[in-house]
Design an enzyme around this catalytic site. Structure first.
Site, short mmCIF file in Angstrom:
data_model
loop_
_atom_site.label_atom_id
_atom_site.label_comp_id
_atom_site.label_asym_id
_atom_site.label_seq_id
_atom_site.Cartn_x
_atom_site.Cartn_y
_atom_site.Cartn_z
CB CYS A 2 18.44 9.62 -10.53
SG CYS A 2 16.94 10.60 -10.47
NE ARG A 27 19.62 3.67 -10.76
CZ ARG A 27 19.74 3.21 -9.51
NH1 ARG A 27 20.35 2.06 -9.31
NH2 ARG A 27 19.27 3.86 -8.49
CD1 TRP A 75 11.68 8.21 -11.91
CD2 TRP A 75 11.85 7.35 -13.95
NE1 TRP A 75 10.48 7.64 -12.21
CE2 TRP A 75 10.55 7.10 -13.44
CE3 TRP A 75 12.18 6.89 -15.20
CZ2 TRP A 75 9.59 6.42 -14.18
CZ3 TRP A 75 11.22 6.21 -15.93
CH2 TRP A 75 9.94 5.98 -15.42
CG ASN A 101 18.18 8.32 -6.80
OD1 ASN A 101 17.03 8.62 -7.17
ND2 ASN A 101 18.54 7.08 -6.54
N GLY A 102 16.38 10.97 -5.45
CA GLY A 102 15.46 10.96 -4.31
C GLY A 102 14.53 12.16 -4.35
CD GLU A 485 -2.44 -6.78 -10.52
OE1 GLU A 485 -3.31 -6.48 -11.33
OE2 GLU A 485 -1.23 -6.74 -10.79
CE LYS A 489 1.54 -8.14 -12.01
NZ LYS A 489 0.49 -7.54 -12.69
CD GLU A 492 0.79 -9.26 -16.44
OE1 GLU A 492 0.95 -8.58 -17.45
OE2 GLU A 492 0.56 -8.73 -15.34
CG HIS A 508 -24.81 -15.84 -8.28
ND1 HIS A 508 -26.17 -15.98 -8.02
CD2 HIS A 508 -24.29 -15.18 -7.23
CE1 HIS A 508 -26.45 -15.39 -6.87
NE2 HIS A 508 -25.33 -14.89 -6.35
CE LYS A 611 6.24 -1.57 -17.00
NZ LYS A 611 5.64 -2.45 -15.96
C1 AGP Z 1 0.17 -5.18 -15.77
O1 AGP Z 1 0.95 -6.24 -15.23
C2 AGP Z 1 0.15 -5.19 -17.26
N1 AGP Z 1 1.48 -5.06 -17.74
C3 AGP Z 1 -0.88 -4.27 -17.90
O2 AGP Z 1 -2.14 -4.74 -17.50
C4 AGP Z 1 -0.79 -2.77 -17.54
O3 AGP Z 1 -1.17 -2.58 -16.21
C5 AGP Z 1 -1.78 -2.02 -18.44
O4 AGP Z 1 -1.39 -2.21 -19.78
C6 AGP Z 1 -1.87 -0.53 -18.13
O5 AGP Z 1 -0.61 0.06 -18.35
P1 AGP Z 1 -0.37 1.54 -17.80
O6 AGP Z 1 -0.49 1.48 -16.30
O7 AGP Z 1 1.02 1.91 -18.25
O8 AGP Z 1 -1.42 2.44 -18.38
#
Ligand code: AGP
Length: 616
Positions: A2, A27, A75, A101-102, A485, A489, A492, A508, A611
């Site tokens: 928040c 935020r 938030w 906030n918290g 993962e 990273k 992307e 394999h 996002k």
């Molecule tokens: C993660 O770095 C990516 N931005 C993407 O893979 C993300 O995790 C995926 O689109 C799922 O999003 P969500 O967790 O909001 O459902």
């Protein structure tokens, strides 16, 4: 997290507060509100949605002139993003307003105490109890708001920043801090309180960061800081050298860097209020009937991207602790493969945004088959929790950078908590076994903080490897999702080819990719040496090195067995096997962000990405 602003001075408080809240919009929030004190009266206005909604309300229903006020962007954590749940919250007598906030861990018992005393609570929030407790305490402390705040804070547990005003004290704003940030801005004939300096650096650059368990009393000409017992508190004043944009990032170059650094607190916050003093899980908030959990015969996780990788880790934990099958499905594939799910299946839909259409469609399909759905989500009131039977929110706070970091670690924590809770309900683990694992989990925030120390070496490594054609990641067991993962990273953020493999799969086919100097990042499972997994990954590292790969080995402190085969050795804290993703992932996040920066890319907003992917 928040946004909080408080002001006392000579200017019109409302303008200062609303401008400050606008500075804190980055935020992330889902409602906003303000309160001012004028001629012995307290007035508040609050509205769900963005600041524009609040400003429209203020236009049609203006506040009186005032030089003292507080404001808040919420938030949501406890209670959805509604007008009623928006802050400030006000005491029954209409005199005390509080913003927060918290998370107040013990708010349920305080709420029950107030209701038993006949107090009417109008919201679902934990914050409201503080407004009523302050009002009830003031008469006993001669109306001294700072003393009332100290008295109330001594009764609270959890993480909280609180700011309050009282209609009967029109020249003072009082704040309190435990675990969540609160800074004072010192001006000439005016003083400010805020969640971070971005809110007031347009007025002053002289600030005081409040310490743990401190209360601050703000007047026009004075700032008084004490501990929760009223004793003197040592504080240091500093001058803010950041510009407004840097202030929003807390002094970090990017939101991603800030969010990586916030991970210890995000991991800790996601456990707050969910573990009893006896080490048992308290997840009543999920509202999943224990009998339902006893009757499930399978768990299916549906998720995308990083959330899918969290689901892969959940599989190992659920199957090891609960001994029921757990499948992990890419949400975009799930409903098209005619999956075998039904009333005996618990679907776990993991999503940071709660708006990922692939995951929404997957959970809708599962519900049509009669399955119960538990959402693990970071965004209160979003579509996925709304359409699920139950939800366990992660408390990562808003994640601004598109590449997910702190949301991922908090998804892991939420998955561990759910798996342990199911094991506790079904009796797969004795209470002492659960308590032991919980204690190990509660030690992880500190280990995540420790592993942040590898950041500089990961940045140097990224600089060295920035011209690599490709980077491979290998891992075993829970190290396999970490490898995936880490590769995601790098893809992307650095727009590089990167691929994660289960290390046992190399022979394999993928081993044909190896050539001289090709970087291979190897995640070595914990604990060192005491597992067949460990022996096998060490031989995999030897295999790739023998074929010319440049091995970057992620291994726990004290693991000497990997030294001969590591061209570069990154040390992480030792931890239990299943919990290692919480620390092994962090260097890979830093590596990818640094690689993106080295290539001159926009770290927070990578090309082609959103996002939240709200289309199928
Ligand atoms: C993660 O770095 C990516 N931005 C993407 O893979 C993300 O995790 C995926 O689109 C799922 O999003 P969500 O967790 O909001 O459902």
């Amino acid at each position: 997290m928040c946004g909080i602003v408080g002001y006392v001075g000579e200017k019109q408080a409302l303008q200062v507060v609303v401008d400050g809240l606008r500075r804190l919009e980055y935020r992330g929030y889902d409602s906003a509100g303000v309160a001012v004190v004028s001629e012995g009266e307290l007035d508040t206005r609050k509205k769900a949605g963005k600041l524009a909604n609040l400003e429209s309300l203020l236009g049609s229903d203006p506040l009186p002139q005032s030089t003292i006020g507080i404001g808040h962007t919420r938030w949501a954590t406890h209670g959805g993003p509604t007008d009623l749940n928006a802050h400030p919250h006000v005491s029954e007598d209409g005199k005390v307003a509080v913003i927060h906030n918290g998370i107040i861990e013990n708010f349920a018992e305080l709420r029950a105490e107030l209701m038993a005393a006949g107090v009417h609570l109008s919201s679902e929030t934990d914050t409201e109890v503080v407004a009523h407790l302050l009002a009830a305490t003031l008469p006993a402390v001669d109306g001294d708001l700072a003393e009332a705040m100290r008295t109330v804070c001594r009764r609270l547990s959890g993480a909280f920043t609180l700011v309050a005003v009282d209609a009967d004290q029109p020249d003072v704003v009082v704040g309190a801090r435990r675990n969540s940030p609160l800074v004072v801005g010192r001006g000439e004939g005016e003083n400010f309180l805020a969640s971070d300096v971005a809110a007031f650096i347009a007025h002053t650059r002289f600030a005081i960061e409040l310490g743990q368990d401190q209360v601050v009393e703000l007047r026009r000409e004075s700032v008084t800081v004490t501990d929760f017992d009223g004793g003197p508190a040592d504080v240091t004043e500093f001058e803010v050298t950041w510009d407004a944009s840097a202030a929003e990032k807390g002094g970090y170059d990017t939101f991603m860097a800030k969010e990586i650094a916030e991970q210890p607190k995000a991991v800790s916050d996601t456990m707050l209020g969910r573990i009893g003093v006896d080490g048992q899980l308290k997840l009543d908030e999920m509202r999943l009937a224990e009998n339902d959990l006893r009757e499930i015969d399978k768990v299916v996780v549906v998720a995308c991207g990083t959330a899918y990788h969290a689901g892969m880790v959940a599989k190992y934990a659920l199957e090891h602790w609960v001994r029921i099958p757990c499948e992990v499905e890419l949400a975009s594939e799930f409903r098209y493969r005619d999956p075998v799910v039904g009333p005996g299946t618990l679907i776990i839909a993991i999503s940071q945004s709660g708006e990922t259409m692939d995951t929404i469609m997957a959970l809708r399909y599962a519900r049509e088959q009669g399955s119960k759905v538990l959402a693990i989500c970071n965004t209160q009131g979003s579509t996925i929790p709304r359409e699920s039977d139950a939800v366990l929110y992660t408390h990562a706070g808003p994640e601004v950078a598109v590449a997910s970091t702190k949301a991922f670690l908090t998804q892991l924590v939420a998955c561990y908590l759910v798996a342990l809770y199911v094991a506790q309900v079904r009796g797969n683990k004795y209470g002492d076994e659960i308590a032991m694992i919980v204690r190990e989990l509660q030690a992880m925030p500190q280990k995540v903080d420790l592993v942040l120390d590898t950041s500089e070496e990961m940045k140097e490594l990224a600089e060295e490897l920035k011209d690599a054609r490709s980077v491979l990641f290998i891992g075993r067991h829970v190290g396999f999702p970490v490898a995936l993962e880490g590769a995601l990273k790098l893809k992307e953020l650095a727009y590089m080819h990167a691929e994660g493999f289960a290390a046992g799969e190399l022979k394999h086919g993928p081993i044909a990719l190896l050539e001289d100097g090709l970087p291979v990042i190897c995640i070595v499972p914990s604990p060192a040496g005491r597992s067949v997994l460990h022996e096998k990954i060490v031989s995999n590292i030897q295999e790739v090195r023998a074929r010319g790969a440049r091995t970057i080995v992620i291994a726990e402190e004290g693991d000497e067995s990997v030294v001969p085969y590591a061209d570069h050795l990154v040390r992480i804290p030792a931890c239990p096997t299943l919990l290692q993703p919480l620390v092994a992932t962090v260097p890979l996040q830093v590596f990818a962000a640094a690689m993106a920066a080295a290539k001159g890319h926009d770290v927070d907003q990578p090309r082609n990405l959103a996002k939240s992917v709200t289309v199928e």
